[in-house]
Design an enzyme around this catalytic site. Structure first.
Site, PDB file in Angstrom:
ATOM      1  N   TYR A 158      78.311 -90.719  22.588  1.00 37.18           N
ATOM      2  CA  TYR A 158      78.440 -89.274  22.774  1.00 37.18           C
ATOM      3  C   TYR A 158      78.475 -88.943  24.273  1.00 37.18           C
ATOM      4  O   TYR A 158      79.331 -88.169  24.731  1.00 37.18           O
ATOM      5  CB  TYR A 158      77.269 -88.557  22.100  1.00 37.18           C
ATOM      6  CG  TYR A 158      77.306 -87.052  22.210  1.00 37.18           C
ATOM      7  CD1 TYR A 158      78.026 -86.285  21.307  1.00 37.18           C
ATOM      8  CD2 TYR A 158      76.604 -86.393  23.221  1.00 37.18           C
ATOM      9  CE1 TYR A 158      78.056 -84.898  21.409  1.00 37.18           C
ATOM     10  CE2 TYR A 158      76.635 -85.013  23.334  1.00 37.18           C
ATOM     11  CZ  TYR A 158      77.351 -84.265  22.414  1.00 37.18           C
ATOM     12  OH  TYR A 158      77.380 -82.900  22.519  1.00 37.18           O
ATOM     13  N   LYS A 162      81.620 -87.229  26.334  1.00 38.54           N
ATOM     14  CA  LYS A 162      81.518 -85.942  27.012  1.00 38.54           C
ATOM     15  C   LYS A 162      81.808 -86.068  28.512  1.00 38.54           C
ATOM     16  O   LYS A 162      82.315 -85.124  29.126  1.00 38.54           O
ATOM     17  CB  LYS A 162      80.146 -85.326  26.755  1.00 38.54           C
ATOM     18  CG  LYS A 162      79.931 -84.919  25.295  1.00 38.54           C
ATOM     19  CD  LYS A 162      81.007 -83.953  24.808  1.00 38.54           C
ATOM     20  CE  LYS A 162      80.726 -83.410  23.421  1.00 38.54           C
ATOM     21  NZ  LYS A 162      81.748 -82.418  22.986  1.00 38.54           N
ATOM     22  N   ILE A 191      71.009 -76.015  22.540  1.00 41.19           N
ATOM     23  CA  ILE A 191      71.493 -74.809  21.868  1.00 41.19           C
ATOM     24  C   ILE A 191      71.038 -74.836  20.410  1.00 41.19           C
ATOM     25  O   ILE A 191      71.065 -75.885  19.761  1.00 41.19           O
ATOM     26  CB  ILE A 191      73.027 -74.697  21.951  1.00 41.19           C
ATOM     27  CG1 ILE A 191      73.507 -74.838  23.404  1.00 41.19           C
ATOM     28  CG2 ILE A 191      73.500 -73.382  21.345  1.00 41.19           C
ATOM     29  CD1 ILE A 191      73.038 -73.750  24.346  1.00 41.19           C
TER      30      ILE A 191
END
Length: 254
Positions: A158, A162, A191
């Site tokens: 990941y 990114k 988030i």
């Protein structure tokens, strides 16, 4: 004062939930006509219903961003439905199972790269392919605070994907700046989404409190807070901003 995205037509991927859904709602509230794209049709229909209930304009296109033909179809659907494409938020992304690099399964690595990185590449390819001959536009890619630093140490694929999104963003921004196309990235931190629940043990209060204490602002961000930044970057108010990776992380990368 006109709405920030009045008369704009926007495509948002990964819009069946989380940051993508809330960004679509925010962009529609700013006046954009939006096309929401993702793999889950029922959830896309719900996103559209939420936008329409608030007085906005939206439709959806079922799309797997790792498949170029499907991405091209989503762009074509946007143009045929609303007559153009001015803005895009390439948000679709997935997490991998937590693990050290030497434990990552080869197939899991490929899956992460295909969705998070190749998906951003394919989205830009077809969005830019339209914009370059039709007056330009603005694109925002969803990276992560893990695209700016080493991440947690337990999400190597990941994190790599990114970082790659930011590289694509900067390359495209320089390549198309004189064609009237701006390309930026947002880098969300902690988030409050279902994806984050994959990291905080399903919203476990103790784990959540620990993660909040790690954030200088001492709270999770709301998906709509990312959406407001995306809306600005897609608007004419950000006309001199391109090639940037902008943290939306409550100060984590400060």
């Amino acid at each position: 004062m006109p709405a920030l995205l009045e008369d704009k037509i926007a495509l948002i991927t990964g819009a069946s939930s989380g940051i993508g859904r809330d960004t679509a709602i925010v962009m529609a509230a700013h006046g954009a006509k939006v096309v929401v794209a993702a793999r889950r049709e029922a959830d896309l229909a719900e996103t559209v219903a939420m936008i329409e209930a608030a007085g906005g304009t939206a439709t959806y296109a079922v799309t797997d961003v790792s498949d170029g033909k499907q991405v091209e179809r989503a762009v074509q659907h946007t143009v045929s439905t609303y007559g153009g494409l001015n803005a895009a938020f390439n948000n679709a992304g997935i997490l991998e199972p937590n693990g050290h690099l030497h434990e990552v399964d080869d197939d899991d690595f490929d899956k992460i790269i295909n969705v998070n990185l190749k998906g951003a590449f394919l989205s830009m390819k077809y969005e830019i392919g339209y914009m370059i001959d039709n007056g330009g536009g603005a694109i925002v890619n969803d990276s992560s605070y893990m695209g700016l630093k080493g991440g947690t140490g337990r999400q190597p694929a990941y994190t790599a994907s990114k970082h790659g999104v930011i590289g694509l963003t900067k390359a495209a921004a320089r390549d198309y700046a004189r064609k009237g196309i701006r390309v930026n990235a947002v880098c969300p931190g902690v988030i409050d989404t279902t994806m984050m629940h994959g990291l905080d043990r399903g919203g476990d209060p103790a784990t959540r409190a620990k993660m909040e204490s790690w954030v200088p602002m001492n709270r999770y961000g709301e998906p709509s807070e990312v959406g407001q930044v995306v809306s600005f970057l897609c608007s004419d108010a950000a006309s001199y901003v391109t090639g940037q990776a902008i943290p939306v992380d409550g100060g984590v990368t400060s």
